[in-house]
Design a protein around this motif. Structure first.
Motif, PDB file in Angstrom:
ATOM      1  N   LYS A 150     -19.381 -17.093  13.109  1.00 32.52           N
ATOM      2  CA  LYS A 150     -19.298 -17.111  11.659  1.00 32.52           C
ATOM      3  C   LYS A 150     -19.428 -15.679  11.149  1.00 32.52           C
ATOM      4  O   LYS A 150     -20.178 -14.871  11.716  1.00 32.52           O
ATOM      5  CB  LYS A 150     -20.399 -17.986  11.063  1.00 32.52           C
ATOM      6  N   SER A 181     -16.166 -16.676   6.572  1.00 31.58           N
ATOM      7  CA  SER A 181     -17.044 -17.821   6.288  1.00 31.58           C
ATOM      8  C   SER A 181     -17.585 -17.765   4.871  1.00 31.58           C
ATOM      9  O   SER A 181     -17.527 -18.738   4.121  1.00 31.58           O
ATOM     10  CB  SER A 181     -18.200 -17.854   7.293  1.00 31.58           C
ATOM     11  N   GLY A 411     -23.485 -22.945   8.310  1.00 31.80           N
ATOM     12  CA  GLY A 411     -23.260 -24.365   8.062  1.00 31.80           C
ATOM     13  C   GLY A 411     -21.793 -24.731   7.938  1.00 31.80           C
ATOM     14  O   GLY A 411     -21.451 -25.921   7.851  1.00 31.80           O
ATOM     15  N   CYS A 412     -20.909 -23.730   7.941  1.00 33.61           N
ATOM     16  CA  CYS A 412     -19.466 -24.007   7.851  1.00 33.61           C
ATOM     17  C   CYS A 412     -18.985 -24.670   9.146  1.00 33.61           C
ATOM     18  O   CYS A 412     -19.446 -24.308  10.235  1.00 33.61           O
ATOM     19  CB  CYS A 412     -18.691 -22.711   7.603  1.00 33.61           C
ATOM     20  N   PRO A 413     -18.052 -25.611   9.064  1.00 33.28           N
ATOM     21  CA  PRO A 413     -17.575 -26.296  10.278  1.00 33.28           C
ATOM     22  C   PRO A 413     -16.782 -25.360  11.184  1.00 33.28           C
ATOM     23  O   PRO A 413     -16.120 -24.423  10.717  1.00 33.28           O
ATOM     24  CB  PRO A 413     -16.686 -27.414   9.721  1.00 33.28           C
ATOM     25  N   ASN A 414     -16.868 -25.612  12.472  1.00 29.74           N
ATOM     26  CA  ASN A 414     -16.068 -24.849  13.437  1.00 29.74           C
ATOM     27  C   ASN A 414     -14.608 -25.284  13.344  1.00 29.74           C
ATOM     28  O   ASN A 414     -14.302 -26.445  13.043  1.00 29.74           O
ATOM     29  CB  ASN A 414     -16.589 -25.080  14.856  1.00 29.74           C
ATOM     30  N   GLN A 415     -13.703 -24.349  13.624  1.00 26.59           N
ATOM     31  CA  GLN A 415     -12.276 -24.647  13.523  1.00 26.59           C
ATOM     32  C   GLN A 415     -11.563 -24.152  14.776  1.00 26.59           C
ATOM     33  O   GLN A 415     -11.925 -23.122  15.338  1.00 26.59           O
ATOM     34  CB  GLN A 415     -11.672 -23.978  12.290  1.00 26.59           C
ATOM     35  N   ASN A 416     -10.537 -24.896  15.166  1.00 25.24           N
ATOM     36  CA  ASN A 416      -9.742 -24.447  16.302  1.00 25.24           C
ATOM     37  C   ASN A 416      -8.677 -23.468  15.825  1.00 25.24           C
ATOM     38  O   ASN A 416      -8.556 -23.182  14.622  1.00 25.24           O
ATOM     39  CB  ASN A 416      -9.111 -25.642  17.033  1.00 25.24           C
ATOM     40  N   ASP A 419      -6.131 -24.734  13.099  1.00 27.48           N
ATOM     41  CA  ASP A 419      -6.728 -24.811  11.759  1.00 27.48           C
ATOM     42  C   ASP A 419      -6.843 -23.433  11.139  1.00 27.48           C
ATOM     43  O   ASP A 419      -6.605 -23.248   9.937  1.00 27.48           O
ATOM     44  CB  ASP A 419      -8.109 -25.463  11.832  1.00 27.48           C
TER      45      ASP A 419
END
Length: 487
Positions: A150, A181, A411-416, A419
């Motif tokens: 992040k 982020s 707290g941000c979602p992980n992305q591939n 994405d």
């Protein structure tokens, strides 16, 4: 072969990046209570400036709050390798030399190997880049996102939209912030500017102002006599800082307040500290108007001497044509000086109305503002102003508010990869495709390095900290004000 990553970490020599390849980052987000932060910028000590001070003081206060902080910057002269600063702050001076205005040459992928090693070796959980003009910052954020970290970006400056340089810089910023982020700006004006330039959603941008070390910037023990009014200017003498305005304002003020011993007239003189390409114009103005006895040119002023120069004056004059947030105004106010400043950028947000007189960036209006400031000087108490500054601005408060942004980022979602690429495509019909191509190459290069040297083969550095980090407010015994981050 010696290395910047030897366990002793005392070497000042750094080998080429080909000898410091690195690895994996799959489990980068661990404990969210104790952050492990990598601060990245081309601008850091021994260079002096607002960004440098911001990174240093923020890092010191984050260390005091129990976080781990490591700084990454380029080499300065023979200062290369790993150094420790006050409070156990660890600094990596990587072997890149600046080529323009303290910026390193853009390499896109050349910094990836050494940055990967540092990120894994120091067990970093979050990368914080500073300043839109920093090449190292942009490359670090790009590589960190490729590795799954992040990232947070702080913008310290304002940029335009029309000139060629700003257009290119804004496109680079759009590329960097497309996958950031969270972002931080130092004023609400700066936030508006950054959102417009980068297309970043406003809800991802937070406003956290700079602060001032009030322990360092104290007023003179005795209030200065007002028989002679001293106006202090400390600035880089460049166009952006309004040096051309000074050339017109100073002679007009000196004519308005002539150097006479008449009992009913005030005498005014100027002290100008700073250096730059516009210094010649100021010296020519002084010679042309025979003001050698009323305009003192100090040249470059080391940061350690700024306070001693400030307390020799009554009024601080800031003539900047653009400012996101002027730390020099905070330093002057902390020393008890009344400020006269151009009404530009985030400057109107810095001080309460009774501590600053604002003017348009026009010579006649600035002369009017200086005249007004001189008339209200008798009402100014430097000691009271200093105490107000201690309550208004605190580096410890800045650190606590920055913690909130770090928590949001983690707290941000992980992305591939797919994405993430979808964020770059809207950046422009051709620029979006180019940005996607750059990120795909970065991703493949990172995977190649992981195969070449797996993460488990990288020796982790032991954490090191001192119990008494030099957060300015802790030195004074100041308390934290629980103020929230503005978004």
């Amino acid at each position: 072969m010696g290395s910047i990553f030897d366990s002793s970490e005392t070497s000042t020599h750094v080998p080429q990046t080909s000898s410091v390849i690195i690895v994996e980052t799959s489990d980068a987000m661990g404990d969210q209570k104790r952050h492990k932060i990598l601060m990245v910028s081309d601008f850091f000590y021994p260079n002096f400036g607002g960004v440098e001070n911001h990174i240093y003081y923020l890092s010191q206060c984050l260390l005091k709050l129990g976080h781990k902080v490591v700084v990454l910057t380029h080499a300065y002269g023979n200062r290369s390798g790993v150094r420790y600063m006050t409070g156990g702050l660890k600094v990596y001076y990587i072997p890149w030399k600046p080529f323009l205005m303290q910026n390193t040459l853009p390499t896109f992928y050349g910094t990836l190997p050494i940055m990967r090693t540092i990120l894994i070796r120091e067990k970093i959980t979050l990368v914080h880049g500073h300043q839109a003009f920093s090449t190292l910052c942009h490359e670090a954020l790009m590589h960190a996102r490729t590795m799954g970290y992040k990232v947070v970006f702080t913008d310290h400056s304002l940029y335009g939209f029309a000139d060629v340089g700003s257009i290119h810089m804004n496109k680079v910023l759009q590329f960097t912030l497309a996958d950031v982020s969270q972002a931080i700006c130092v004023s609400h004006t700066s936030k508006e500017n950054t959102v417009l330039r980068s297309g970043l959603p406003p809800e991802k941008v937070f406003v956290i102002p700079n602060a001032v070390d009030t322990a360092m910037f104290r007023p003179a023990p005795e209030k200065l006599s007002q028989d002679e009014i001293v106006i202090v200017v400390i600035s880089r003498l460049v166009y952006r800082k309004g040096a051309d305005l000074l050339v017109e304002v100073i002679p007009d003020v000196c004519r308005l307040f002539p150097n006479t011993h008449h009992l009913t007239r005030l005498m005014v003189r100027f002290i100008v500290g700073g250096d730059g390409p516009k210094r010649v114009r100021l010296e020519e103005m002084r010679e042309r108007n025979s003001l050698q006895d009323r305009v003192e040119m100090l040249g470059a002023v080391p940061h350690a001497r700024v306070q001693s120069v400030l307390i020799s004056g009554h009024i601080f004059l800031n003539s900047s044509l653009t400012e996101a947030f002027c730390i020099a105004i905070l330093e002057a106010a902390s020393c008890g000086l009344l400020t006269v400043s151009t009404r530009v950028g985030g400057v109107p947000e810095v001080l309460p109305d009774d501590m600053i007189v604002l003017a348009e960036p026009d010579p006649s209006d600035m002369v009017r503002a200086i005249t007004k400031a001189i008339s209200i000087l008798p009402k100014i108490d430097p000691q009271v102003m200093h105490l107000r500054m201690k309550k208004l601005y605190s580096w410890h408060d800045v650190a606590k508010r920055t913690e909130i942004v770090y928590d949001r980022a983690l707290g941000c979602p992980n992305q591939n990869l797919l994405d993430r690429l979808s964020r770059y495509l809207p950046c422009g019909s051709w620029a979006g495709k180019l940005f996607c191509f750059v990120m795909i190459i970065d991703f493949l290069f990172c995977r190649f390095l992981q195969l070449w040297q797996p993460a488990e083969d990288i020796e982790e550095a032991p954490d090191f900290s001192l119990p008494n980090s030099q957060c300015p407010e802790f030195k004074e015994g100041g308390s934290l004000r629980s103020r929230q981050v503005s978004s």
